[in-house]
Design a protein around this motif. Structure first.
Motif, PDB file in Angstrom:
ATOM      1  N   LEU A 197       4.649   4.009  -9.126  1.00  0.00           N
ATOM      2  CA  LEU A 197       4.437   3.143  -7.966  1.00  0.00           C
ATOM      3  C   LEU A 197       4.862   1.735  -8.364  1.00  0.00           C
ATOM      4  O   LEU A 197       4.530   1.288  -9.458  1.00  0.00           O
ATOM      5  CB  LEU A 197       2.970   3.144  -7.551  1.00  0.00           C
ATOM      6  CG  LEU A 197       2.426   4.483  -7.076  1.00  0.00           C
ATOM      7  CD1 LEU A 197       0.937   4.396  -6.808  1.00  0.00           C
ATOM      8  CD2 LEU A 197       3.159   4.936  -5.827  1.00  0.00           C
ATOM      9  N   PHE A 198       5.584   1.049  -7.475  1.00  0.00           N
ATOM     10  CA  PHE A 198       6.088  -0.273  -7.840  1.00  0.00           C
ATOM     11  C   PHE A 198       4.912  -1.247  -7.957  1.00  0.00           C
ATOM     12  O   PHE A 198       4.222  -1.505  -6.973  1.00  0.00           O
ATOM     13  CB  PHE A 198       7.098  -0.757  -6.810  1.00  0.00           C
ATOM     14  CG  PHE A 198       8.212   0.232  -6.589  1.00  0.00           C
ATOM     15  CD1 PHE A 198       8.768   0.921  -7.657  1.00  0.00           C
ATOM     16  CD2 PHE A 198       8.698   0.487  -5.321  1.00  0.00           C
ATOM     17  CE1 PHE A 198       9.776   1.842  -7.470  1.00  0.00           C
ATOM     18  CE2 PHE A 198       9.709   1.400  -5.119  1.00  0.00           C
ATOM     19  CZ  PHE A 198      10.253   2.084  -6.193  1.00  0.00           C
ATOM     20  N   HIS A 209       4.620  -4.403  -8.231  1.00  0.00           N
ATOM     21  CA  HIS A 209       4.641  -5.710  -7.568  1.00  0.00           C
ATOM     22  C   HIS A 209       4.569  -5.590  -6.054  1.00  0.00           C
ATOM     23  O   HIS A 209       4.665  -6.577  -5.349  1.00  0.00           O
ATOM     24  CB  HIS A 209       5.891  -6.474  -7.975  1.00  0.00           C
ATOM     25  CG  HIS A 209       7.164  -5.731  -7.644  1.00  0.00           C
ATOM     26  ND1 HIS A 209       7.533  -4.581  -8.287  1.00  0.00           N
ATOM     27  CD2 HIS A 209       8.108  -5.974  -6.731  1.00  0.00           C
ATOM     28  CE1 HIS A 209       8.673  -4.154  -7.793  1.00  0.00           C
ATOM     29  NE2 HIS A 209       9.042  -4.967  -6.841  1.00  0.00           N
ATOM     30  N   MET A 210       4.434  -4.365  -5.566  1.00  0.00           N
ATOM     31  CA  MET A 210       4.349  -4.187  -4.116  1.00  0.00           C
ATOM     32  C   MET A 210       2.991  -3.574  -3.777  1.00  0.00           C
ATOM     33  O   MET A 210       2.428  -2.817  -4.564  1.00  0.00           O
ATOM     34  CB  MET A 210       5.434  -3.220  -3.637  1.00  0.00           C
ATOM     35  CG  MET A 210       6.849  -3.685  -3.846  1.00  0.00           C
ATOM     36  SD  MET A 210       7.963  -2.475  -3.126  1.00  0.00           S
ATOM     37  CE  MET A 210       9.528  -3.046  -3.755  1.00  0.00           C
ATOM     38  N   PHE A 227       9.167   1.105   1.475  1.00  0.00           N
ATOM     39  CA  PHE A 227      10.428   0.931   0.749  1.00  0.00           C
ATOM     40  C   PHE A 227      11.513   1.942   1.125  1.00  0.00           C
ATOM     41  O   PHE A 227      12.608   1.551   1.527  1.00  0.00           O
ATOM     42  CB  PHE A 227      10.153   0.948  -0.757  1.00  0.00           C
ATOM     43  CG  PHE A 227      11.350   0.687  -1.611  1.00  0.00           C
ATOM     44  CD1 PHE A 227      11.773  -0.593  -1.888  1.00  0.00           C
ATOM     45  CD2 PHE A 227      12.079   1.758  -2.138  1.00  0.00           C
ATOM     46  CE1 PHE A 227      12.883  -0.833  -2.669  1.00  0.00           C
ATOM     47  CE2 PHE A 227      13.198   1.519  -2.922  1.00  0.00           C
ATOM     48  CZ  PHE A 227      13.600   0.223  -3.187  1.00  0.00           C
ATOM     49  N   PRO A 228      11.228   3.246   1.045  1.00  0.00           N
ATOM     50  CA  PRO A 228      12.298   4.203   1.395  1.00  0.00           C
ATOM     51  C   PRO A 228      12.729   4.088   2.854  1.00  0.00           C
ATOM     52  O   PRO A 228      13.882   4.398   3.179  1.00  0.00           O
ATOM     53  CB  PRO A 228      11.656   5.568   1.117  1.00  0.00           C
ATOM     54  CG  PRO A 228      10.208   5.324   1.070  1.00  0.00           C
ATOM     55  CD  PRO A 228      10.015   3.926   0.599  1.00  0.00           C
ATOM     56  N   GLN A 279      12.702   1.211   4.626  1.00  0.00           N
ATOM     57  CA  GLN A 279      13.489  -0.020   4.754  1.00  0.00           C
ATOM     58  C   GLN A 279      14.915   0.186   4.255  1.00  0.00           C
ATOM     59  O   GLN A 279      15.863  -0.236   4.911  1.00  0.00           O
ATOM     60  CB  GLN A 279      12.838  -1.154   3.971  1.00  0.00           C
ATOM     61  CG  GLN A 279      11.606  -1.709   4.656  1.00  0.00           C
ATOM     62  CD  GLN A 279      10.778  -2.590   3.734  1.00  0.00           C
ATOM     63  OE1 GLN A 279      11.089  -2.720   2.546  1.00  0.00           O
ATOM     64  NE2 GLN A 279       9.723  -3.175   4.275  1.00  0.00           N
ATOM     65  N   VAL A 280      15.050   0.853   3.113  1.00  0.00           N
ATOM     66  CA  VAL A 280      16.416   1.034   2.614  1.00  0.00           C
ATOM     67  C   VAL A 280      17.214   1.962   3.525  1.00  0.00           C
ATOM     68  O   VAL A 280      18.433   1.960   3.495  1.00  0.00           O
ATOM     69  CB  VAL A 280      16.463   1.570   1.159  1.00  0.00           C
ATOM     70  CG1 VAL A 280      15.800   0.605   0.209  1.00  0.00           C
ATOM     71  CG2 VAL A 280      15.839   2.946   1.055  1.00  0.00           C
ATOM     72  N   ARG A 281      16.524   2.708   4.350  1.00  0.00           N
ATOM     73  CA  ARG A 281      17.228   3.535   5.319  1.00  0.00           C
ATOM     74  C   ARG A 281      17.444   2.798   6.631  1.00  0.00           C
ATOM     75  O   ARG A 281      17.974   3.355   7.584  1.00  0.00           O
ATOM     76  CB  ARG A 281      16.439   4.819   5.586  1.00  0.00           C
ATOM     77  CG  ARG A 281      16.591   5.806   4.472  1.00  0.00           C
ATOM     78  CD  ARG A 281      15.721   7.029   4.682  1.00  0.00           C
ATOM     79  NE  ARG A 281      16.062   8.043   3.697  1.00  0.00           N
ATOM     80  CZ  ARG A 281      15.753   7.960   2.413  1.00  0.00           C
ATOM     81  NH1 ARG A 281      15.108   6.918   1.972  1.00  0.00           N
ATOM     82  NH2 ARG A 281      16.116   8.913   1.576  1.00  0.00           N
ATOM     83  N   ARG A 329       4.377   8.613  -0.742  1.00  0.00           N
ATOM     84  CA  ARG A 329       5.651   7.901  -0.779  1.00  0.00           C
ATOM     85  C   ARG A 329       6.822   8.873  -0.873  1.00  0.00           C
ATOM     86  O   ARG A 329       7.888   8.640  -0.307  1.00  0.00           O
ATOM     87  CB  ARG A 329       5.684   6.934  -1.966  1.00  0.00           C
ATOM     88  CG  ARG A 329       6.861   5.989  -1.928  1.00  0.00           C
ATOM     89  CD  ARG A 329       6.871   5.041  -3.093  1.00  0.00           C
ATOM     90  NE  ARG A 329       7.061   5.745  -4.356  1.00  0.00           N
ATOM     91  CZ  ARG A 329       7.219   5.148  -5.525  1.00  0.00           C
ATOM     92  NH1 ARG A 329       7.179   3.837  -5.598  1.00  0.00           N
ATOM     93  NH2 ARG A 329       7.377   5.846  -6.635  1.00  0.00           N
ATOM     94  N   ALA A 330       6.614   9.970  -1.602  1.00  0.00           N
ATOM     95  CA  ALA A 330       7.694  10.936  -1.731  1.00  0.00           C
ATOM     96  C   ALA A 330       7.933  11.678  -0.419  1.00  0.00           C
ATOM     97  O   ALA A 330       8.986  12.277  -0.231  1.00  0.00           O
ATOM     98  CB  ALA A 330       7.378  11.926  -2.845  1.00  0.00           C
ATOM     99  N   PHE A 388       9.577   9.592   3.952  1.00  0.00           N
ATOM    100  CA  PHE A 388      10.875   9.532   4.618  1.00  0.00           C
ATOM    101  C   PHE A 388      11.363  10.930   5.029  1.00  0.00           C
ATOM    102  O   PHE A 388      12.540  11.164   5.225  1.00  0.00           O
ATOM    103  CB  PHE A 388      11.909   8.804   3.751  1.00  0.00           C
ATOM    104  CG  PHE A 388      12.152   9.423   2.404  1.00  0.00           C
ATOM    105  CD1 PHE A 388      13.246  10.251   2.178  1.00  0.00           C
ATOM    106  CD2 PHE A 388      11.300   9.168   1.336  1.00  0.00           C
ATOM    107  CE1 PHE A 388      13.480  10.815   0.942  1.00  0.00           C
ATOM    108  CE2 PHE A 388      11.537   9.726   0.095  1.00  0.00           C
ATOM    109  CZ  PHE A 388      12.626  10.560  -0.104  1.00  0.00           C
TER     110      PHE A 388
END
Ligand SMILES: Nc1ncnc2c1ncn2[C@@H]1O[C@H](COP(=O)(O)OP(=O)(O)OP(=O)(O)O)[C@@H](O)[C@H]1O
Ligand SMILES: [Mg+2]
Lengths: 417, 364
Positions: free
Chosen positions: B94-95, B97-98, B106-107, B109-111, B154-155, B158
């Motif tokens: 898990l990141f 800093h987020m 995150f996934p 947004q990148v999409r 998280r996995a 998306f």
């Protein structure tokens, strides 16, 4: 149930638990204190005390007042604008005779000369004749040197006679304290210190930036390459670190000077004609190049230790979630290296801002930094008071920046390894 | 095991090999096809190549040889971020800093999903793992089990069709691990995603999987559903790796149909189901599950005599360690039912078992 809550808890031997705990903790603290006390004493005696004493010279100067006690006494009551009276002149002659005898007139003259340049010889030459002078001293002095009638000389002496003075700080900030105590800006051509301070900050910022730009990829490589290769690379990074600064700086002279390796290569490659070689050294550029090189390890090492602690699974996770290499780097990897960037930047910046030897050797005129000036006043002009004032200003600037950094980035965000 | 293109396979490994150093193969000739919606577990001892297989599927390692197909499409040359495979890492990754919300967003947004769409998906994913109230926390402010749930969310957020999990429960304590096993299983059933799961905990594999691929030394030893794997192991490695197992070494002296007669070193014989033994005259290992052994009071033609070495009272059953023809680690589980056989240490008893439960396997 509730009263057991409020009653003090008693330890096995009947004393309150709190007191026992406090005693146990006190022992521990005492032990810890005893362990560090040799270092503490050392620091106090050889570091803090001398520095404190030296810095105090920035605002404390009792040379004139101890060497010229009579003059100082009468000047203290003088308003600084009215004509000096016979009493002033008499006190001055008494002191001049005395300082000539104790051979301290030179120091006194130098001191007043700082307030009014050109007045040095006035003091030394008059002092030689002062013993033979007879009242009225005012006429006698003015007859010897008519400058003694100038009020400016007396104002300079009044300024010099202040034991506690902000005159040196004023000077360090390109200002001047007049006899009446007011502070005004120096004339245009004598304003050098603020410019110098700004240049020092600018060079330090630039060096920090270049160290970051050059150091980040190296640190990344170091942290990600297989161990054997990265160890070799690490040695290459550290090798300059283990070499004397003097050697490295002179090596840069050999590289960068107009008949140096780099220029020869440029001429050979036809980048520049022989008669118009680049001036890469003895200027600001030289300072920037040499300092960036010398301070690079201070950036690489904290970055490396932070990057080493970032498991590769973060970037992998980012990619598996659909991030491109760039997004994964920028949004996941880079933010986690911020503590390293912070630590490296602050290290490089703080070392750079007080850097002395490299600018002295390769800086020429416009590559000089404030520490070179401090050194100049320490060893050449022997104006330790101004050196102390400049040093204090530098210290305050650094502390302010540190405070700003703490506000913006946060000190606990910093990681040295 | 299947080989060659398979029409209804969703994920396919075809003759995949992997070597890191160019000298030894970490994965040797892997053929595996995984159906859509299947929960497949890769089970095996440490270093057997499970993670490597998963990394090749995710795209972080390249196969040295062979082809990997996803949905009928070769993915060897597709970079990881374009594969659209969800992944849960062993340390969760898990990141730090987020916040939890940002991690999940995150996934999306990148999409390039819209803000409102992102928010609703994040919320749904958090609710799915019962972590709706923790969206604003940092990963460091969560317990191990909570982080694990977030990693799973998280996995999945998306909507990938395939999710890989590499020992996701390895860091949790036993009780939490069991709870999470059911939760992951239920999520799998509800969403119908295909899951490839890696573990070296065999009970975890048995609990969760539709099928289990048992790895050893870069080779799939057996690929079967949990029941088959437990009841009918193909080889000694599987028999011993999964569940508790008694092994008796001997020499095959006759094979009659599917019945092998095995002679122990002390001359006694025993009948077994011939599964994976080389032939008459070769050595074989007999494998019998402890709970399939019965203790008889009287001798029968098929019974084997054994001497009781140790009795351990375990409440619901009694564990007996016995000496069977020179094998002194033979375990029998006697259910603690009314009127179960009474035994004393040093006593000799007669053991019997169904012929099918005693499998003559290869020697390792
Ligand atoms: N990056 C690598 N470079 C070289 N060898 C590796 C690398 N990663 C794994 N190996 C080797 O490949 C073999 C298989 O490793 P792998 O990580 O796939 O095992 P695993 O089945 O996941 O084991 P575990 O249950 O311990 O996680 C091991 O012998 C390991 O040493
Ligand atoms: Mg692994």
């Amino acid at each position: 149930m509730s009263d057991t809550h409020n009653a003090p808890v008693i330890a096995a031997d009947g004393t309150p638990l709190k007191a026992r705990l406090a005693r146990a903790l006190f022992r521990r603290k005492l032990d810890a204190f005893l362990l560090v006390s040799p270092l503490l004493v050392f620091l106090l005696v050889f570091f803090l005390a001398p520095i404190g004493w030296f810095l105090s010279k920035g605002f404390h100067d009792d040379l004139f007042s101890t060497e010229m006690p009579n003059t100082s006494a009468v000047l203290a009551d003088w308003d600084g604008t009215t004509e000096p009276t016979e009493a002033h002149y008499a006190a001055l002659v008494t002191d001049l005779v005395e300082t000539r005898k104790t051979r301290t007139i030179g120091k006194v003259a130098t001191r007043v000369n700082r307030e009014l340049s050109g007045s040095r010889s006035l003091f030394t030459s008059t002092a030689r004749k002062a013993a033979k002078m007879e009242a009225p001293f005012k006429d006698a002095l003015i007859k010897t040197k008519k400058d003694w009638g100038e009020i400016a000389v007396w104002q300079a002496m009044k300024a010099a006679s202040r034991t506690f003075t902000i005159g040196y700080y004023a000077n360090a900030l390109d200002r001047r304290q007049l006899a009446d105590g007011s502070v005004v800006a120096q004339p245009e051509e004598r304003r050098i210190h603020v410019k110098l301070l700004i240049r020092t900050l600018e060079i330090s910022f630039q060096v920090t930036l270049y160290c970051l730009l050059l150091g980040y990829p190296i640190a990344y490589l170091l942290a990600t390459l297989p161990n054997r290769t990265s160890n070799l690379l690490m040695i290459l990074v550290l090798l300059p670190f283990w070499t004397s600064i003097l050697v490295r700086t002179t090596a840069w002279i050999a590289m960068l000077q107009s008949q140096g390796v780099l220029n020869d290569v440029f001429v050979f490659l036809g980048v520049t004609p022989d008669e118009a070689r680049f001036s890469l050294i003895y200027n600001k550029l030289g300072t920037l190049i040499a300092m960036t090189h010398i301070l690079l390890p201070f950036m690489v090492l904290p970055l490396y230790s932070v990057m080493k602690g970032i498991p590769p699974s973060y970037v992998r996770a980012a990619k598996s979630l659909g991030a491109t290499n760039w997004t994964a780097f920028w949004r996941v990897y880079a933010p986690q290296t911020v503590p390293g960037i912070g630590a490296g930047a602050i290290l490089v910046f703080i070392v750079a801002i007080g850097y002395y030897i490299t600018p002295a050797l390769v800086g020429g005129q416009d590559g000089q930094m404030i520490s070179n000036f401090i050194d100049f006043h320490m060893r050449r002009s022997l104006n330790w008071n101004l050196a102390a004032a400049l040093g204090t200003v530098l210290l305050l600037v650094v502390l302010t920046l540190y405070w700003v950094y703490d506000r913006v980035v946060g000190i606990d965000n910093m990681k040295l390894g | 095991m299947t080989s060659g293109p398979n029409v209804d396979a969703f994920v396919e490994f075809e003759r995949v090999q992997k070597s890191y150093d160019g000298e030894s193969l970490v994965v040797k000739d892997l053929n595996l096809s995984i159906g859509k919606g299947e929960f497949l577990t890769m089970l095996g001892p440490s270093g057997s190549g499970k993670t490597t297989c998963l990394m090749m599927l995710a795209g972080f390692e390249t196969a040295t040889h062979g082809e990997i197909r996803l949905n009928g499409r070769g993915i060897n040359n597709i970079p990881p971020h374009k594969r659209g495979i969800g992944m849960v890492f062993q340390n969760y990754a898990l990141f730090p800093h987020m916040s939890v919300n940002e991690n999940l967003a995150f996934p999306l947004q990148v999409r390039g999903l819209s803000k409102s769409e992102t928010e609703s998906k994040v919320k749904r994913a958090l609710d799915m793992v019962q972590m709706g109230a923790f969206g604003n926390r940092r990963p460091a402010q969560l317990s191990g089990g909570q982080q694990q749930r977030i990693a799973v969310a998280r996995a999945l957020v998306f909507d990938p069709e395939l999710v890989l999990m590499d020992e996701p429960l390895g860091a949790l304590d036993k009780q939490l691990r069991e709870q999470m096993q059911y939760e992951i299983k239920h999520i799998h059933e509800n969403l119908g995603v295909t899951v490839v799961y890696v573990t070296h905990d065999q009970s975890e594999a048995l609990t969760m999987s539709d099928r289990i691929a048992v790895f050893n030394d870069g080779v799939i030893q057996q690929l079967a559903d949990p029941e088959t794997l437990y009841e009918r192991p193909d080889n000694s490695f599987c028999a011993q790796f999964i569940g508790e197992n008694n092994k008796l070494g001997g020499k095959v002296i006759a094979i009659d149909g599917d019945t092998a007669t095995v002679e122990f070193d002390d001359g006694a014989t025993c009948k077994a189901l011939a599964c994976n033994c080389e032939g008459v005259g070769e050595r074989s290992l007999l494998s019998i599950r402890p709970e399939r052994v019965k203790i008889e009071s009287s001798q029968t033609p098929d019974s084997v005599s054994a001497r009781v070495l140790e009795l351990i009272y375990l409440g619901d059953h009694i564990r007996c360690r016995m000496d069977v023809h020179g094998h002194n680690g033979f375990i029998v589980k006697v259910p603690n039912s009314a009127g179960h056989a009474q035994m004393n240490v040093g006593e000799t008893v007669n053991l019997t078992w169904e012929r099918e439960d005693c499998r003559a396997l290869d020697v390792i």
